[in-house]
Write a protein that holds these residues in place. Structure first.
Motif, PDB file in Angstrom:
ATOM      1  N   ALA A 219      -4.511  -5.252   4.101  1.00 41.32           N
ATOM      2  CA  ALA A 219      -3.711  -4.348   3.277  1.00 41.32           C
ATOM      3  C   ALA A 219      -3.810  -2.960   3.889  1.00 41.32           C
ATOM      4  O   ALA A 219      -4.914  -2.469   4.155  1.00 41.32           O
ATOM      5  CB  ALA A 219      -4.208  -4.338   1.840  1.00 41.32           C
TER       6      ALA A 219
ATOM      7  N   GLU B 125      -2.497   1.139   3.812  1.00 43.68           N
ATOM      8  CA  GLU B 125      -1.847   2.238   3.095  1.00 43.68           C
ATOM      9  C   GLU B 125      -1.437   3.304   4.105  1.00 43.68           C
ATOM     10  O   GLU B 125      -2.228   3.673   4.979  1.00 43.68           O
ATOM     11  CB  GLU B 125      -2.770   2.844   2.044  1.00 43.68           C
TER      12      GLU B 125
ATOM     13  N   TYR C 129       1.080   7.071   4.677  1.00 44.33           N
ATOM     14  CA  TYR C 129       1.908   8.118   4.082  1.00 44.33           C
ATOM     15  C   TYR C 129       3.283   8.040   4.738  1.00 44.33           C
ATOM     16  O   TYR C 129       3.404   8.025   5.960  1.00 44.33           O
ATOM     17  CB  TYR C 129       1.312   9.510   4.286  1.00 44.33           C
ATOM     18  N   SER C 130       4.329   7.974   3.905  1.00 43.83           N
ATOM     19  CA  SER C 130       5.691   7.872   4.414  1.00 43.83           C
ATOM     20  C   SER C 130       6.424   9.191   4.229  1.00 43.83           C
ATOM     21  O   SER C 130       6.710   9.591   3.096  1.00 43.83           O
ATOM     22  CB  SER C 130       6.457   6.763   3.680  1.00 43.83           C
TER      23      SER C 130
ATOM     24  N   PRO D 234       2.425   8.085  -0.604  1.00 40.08           N
ATOM     25  CA  PRO D 234       1.674   6.964  -0.023  1.00 40.08           C
ATOM     26  C   PRO D 234       2.368   5.644  -0.370  1.00 40.08           C
ATOM     27  O   PRO D 234       2.886   5.467  -1.479  1.00 40.08           O
ATOM     28  CB  PRO D 234       0.300   7.050  -0.691  1.00 40.08           C
ATOM     29  N   MET D 235       2.367   4.720   0.569  1.00 38.80           N
ATOM     30  CA  MET D 235       2.932   3.386   0.356  1.00 38.80           C
ATOM     31  C   MET D 235       1.998   2.359   0.969  1.00 38.80           C
ATOM     32  O   MET D 235       1.075   2.692   1.716  1.00 38.80           O
ATOM     33  CB  MET D 235       4.324   3.283   0.979  1.00 38.80           C
ATOM     34  N   LYS D 236       2.242   1.088   0.664  1.00 36.01           N
ATOM     35  CA  LYS D 236       1.396   0.022   1.169  1.00 36.01           C
ATOM     36  C   LYS D 236       2.229  -1.088   1.797  1.00 36.01           C
ATOM     37  O   LYS D 236       3.376  -1.323   1.423  1.00 36.01           O
ATOM     38  CB  LYS D 236       0.549  -0.584   0.044  1.00 36.01           C
ATOM     39  N   TYR D 237       1.610  -1.758   2.732  1.00 35.32           N
ATOM     40  CA  TYR D 237       2.142  -3.027   3.206  1.00 35.32           C
ATOM     41  C   TYR D 237       0.975  -3.958   3.496  1.00 35.32           C
ATOM     42  O   TYR D 237      -0.153  -3.520   3.707  1.00 35.32           O
ATOM     43  CB  TYR D 237       3.038  -2.863   4.435  1.00 35.32           C
ATOM     44  N   GLU D 238       1.240  -5.253   3.477  1.00 38.30           N
ATOM     45  CA  GLU D 238       0.253  -6.239   3.902  1.00 38.30           C
ATOM     46  C   GLU D 238       0.713  -6.851   5.215  1.00 38.30           C
ATOM     47  O   GLU D 238       1.909  -6.955   5.486  1.00 38.30           O
ATOM     48  CB  GLU D 238       0.052  -7.323   2.844  1.00 38.30           C
TER      49      GLU D 238
ATOM     50  N   ASP E 283       6.235  -2.735   0.943  1.00 37.28           N
ATOM     51  CA  ASP E 283       6.687  -2.491  -0.424  1.00 37.28           C
ATOM     52  C   ASP E 283       7.822  -1.482  -0.382  1.00 37.28           C
ATOM     53  O   ASP E 283       7.802  -0.555   0.423  1.00 37.28           O
ATOM     54  CB  ASP E 283       5.535  -1.937  -1.263  1.00 37.28           C
TER      55      ASP E 283
ATOM     56  N   LEU F 270      -0.931   2.070  -6.467  1.00 36.75           N
ATOM     57  CA  LEU F 270      -0.291   3.298  -6.015  1.00 36.75           C
ATOM     58  C   LEU F 270       0.010   4.160  -7.237  1.00 36.75           C
ATOM     59  O   LEU F 270       0.787   3.760  -8.113  1.00 36.75           O
ATOM     60  CB  LEU F 270       1.005   2.987  -5.261  1.00 36.75           C
TER      61      LEU F 270
ATOM     62  N   SER G 177       3.349   1.965  -9.921  1.00 33.08           N
ATOM     63  CA  SER G 177       2.807   0.641 -10.205  1.00 33.08           C
ATOM     64  C   SER G 177       3.513  -0.087 -11.335  1.00 33.08           C
ATOM     65  O   SER G 177       3.161  -1.217 -11.659  1.00 33.08           O
ATOM     66  CB  SER G 177       1.307   0.743 -10.520  1.00 33.08           C
TER      67      SER G 177
END
Length: 331
Positions: free
Chosen positions: A37, A39, A41-42, A48-52, A106, A223, A227
């Motif tokens: 996972a 995290e 910053y975009s 902040p965003m996340k991807y797996e 995400d 996040l 969420s």
């Protein structure tokens, strides 16, 4: 997909392609899949965003330290998050069977487009977020084949629309695109509403129970302020003119991309799903235009059970398309 025999006859293999074809012999079967996972910053969405990411077995084997891998981006549907893929994919099996990296970003309820109007001051450039921020971060962090031949994108529902739209709008970056029961008429319907004087994405009403679910945080997302479905939904409009919507319509985009630059297109839909007719219409258009693609329809609806079966096949299609494209690439 490209013809494998013709590619063999070409007789010219890049070092990356050779590594791909020999991957099964190089990778250590003793190593489990690596699921991470991440995290970031975009700048595109100013948060902040996340991807797996699922790394292939053998990725961290010292014997593979110089090896690079093709990457498949998987886009989630409406009402879901990057965590949806945990229900759909057996990550260990995926990593063991296919020598590629899977990335599950995400994107909230964005439909993967840069929203033309925002009503709350937030930045909602979700197409830029995916193409620039996520892809750039993945290519910098992992040993990817950072080229069109090593990059594909697919998704379900909203993500199926996003994969076709982003992949066709950025055809120089993706060698194949896929939609599994995708809502690929999203922009087409938006353009029709705008021509009639309405809004591209009009407000929808929900029962009190549904609204409560939409406002409930999912602690697994992790996040702040992003969420719940309500928080994850942009305030504003994705398009404000019919022309803007048409610029994001896969039915039109596929005709605007130069034939030689078109990604390979893979589509499927469940026979009991809500988007079967539109998938059939898109496939018929591709047939009429003599555009290479693959279409399948299977028994099933718009649900996890259908997607599990669909992706067992779709992953193979995109992996093989990337593999053959890499074989063709000049050394």
């Amino acid at each position: 997909m490209p013809d494998d025999l013709a590619l063999r006859r070409a007789g010219r293999l890049s070092a990356v392609a050779v590594a791909l074809m020999l991957g099964a012999a190089v990778a250590s079967e003793a190593q489990p899949a690596r699921i991470e996972a991440v995290e970031i910053y975009s700048p595109a969405v100013d948060r902040p965003m996340k991807y797996e990411v699922v790394l292939p077995s053998g990725y961290h084997d010292p014997a593979n330290a110089e090896r690079r891998y093709p990457t498949l981006y998987l886009l989630h549907g409406e009402g879901r998050s990057f965590l949806a893929w945990r229900e759909i994919l057996d990550a260990a099996a995926v990593a063991g069977e296919r020598e590629m990296i899977l990335v599950m970003p995400d994107a909230g309820e964005s439909y993967y487009v840069n929203w033309s109007r925002t009503d709350d001051g937030r930045r909602d450039a979700w197409e830029d977020y995916l193409v620039d921020d996520v892809v750039g971060h993945v290519d910098a962090r992992y040993r990817t084949v950072a080229a069109r031949e090593g990059r594909s994108v697919a998704g379900f529902g909203m993500g199926g629309y996003g994969a076709l739209t982003v992949g066709l709008r950025h055809a120089v970056r993706f060698v194949s695109v896929g939609s599994q029961s995708g809502r690929i008429d999203y922009a087409r319907l938006a353009a029709e509403r705008l021509r009639l004087g309405g809004e591209a994405d009009p407000p929808r009403g929900f029962t009190p129970e549904a609204e409560a679910r939409r406002r409930a945080d999912d602690p697994r997302i992790g996040l702040a302020g992003f969420s719940s479905i309500v928080d994850r939904t942009p305030r504003g409009q994705p398009f404000v003119t019919a022309a803007e919507a048409e610029a994001h319509d896969p039915f039109l985009l596929v005709m605007r991309v130069r034939r030689a630059d078109l990604p390979f297109i893979q589509i499927d839909s469940g026979t009991a799903g809500p988007y079967l007719v539109i998938a059939q219409a898109f496939a018929e258009m591709l047939i009429d235009a003599d555009i290479p693609f693959e279409y399948r329809q299977r028994r099933g609806g718009h649900d996890v059970d259908y997607w599990r079966g669909a992706y067992r096949y779709a992953l193979d299609v995109h992996y093989e398309t990337m593999r053959q494209a890499l074989v063709r690439r000049e050394p």
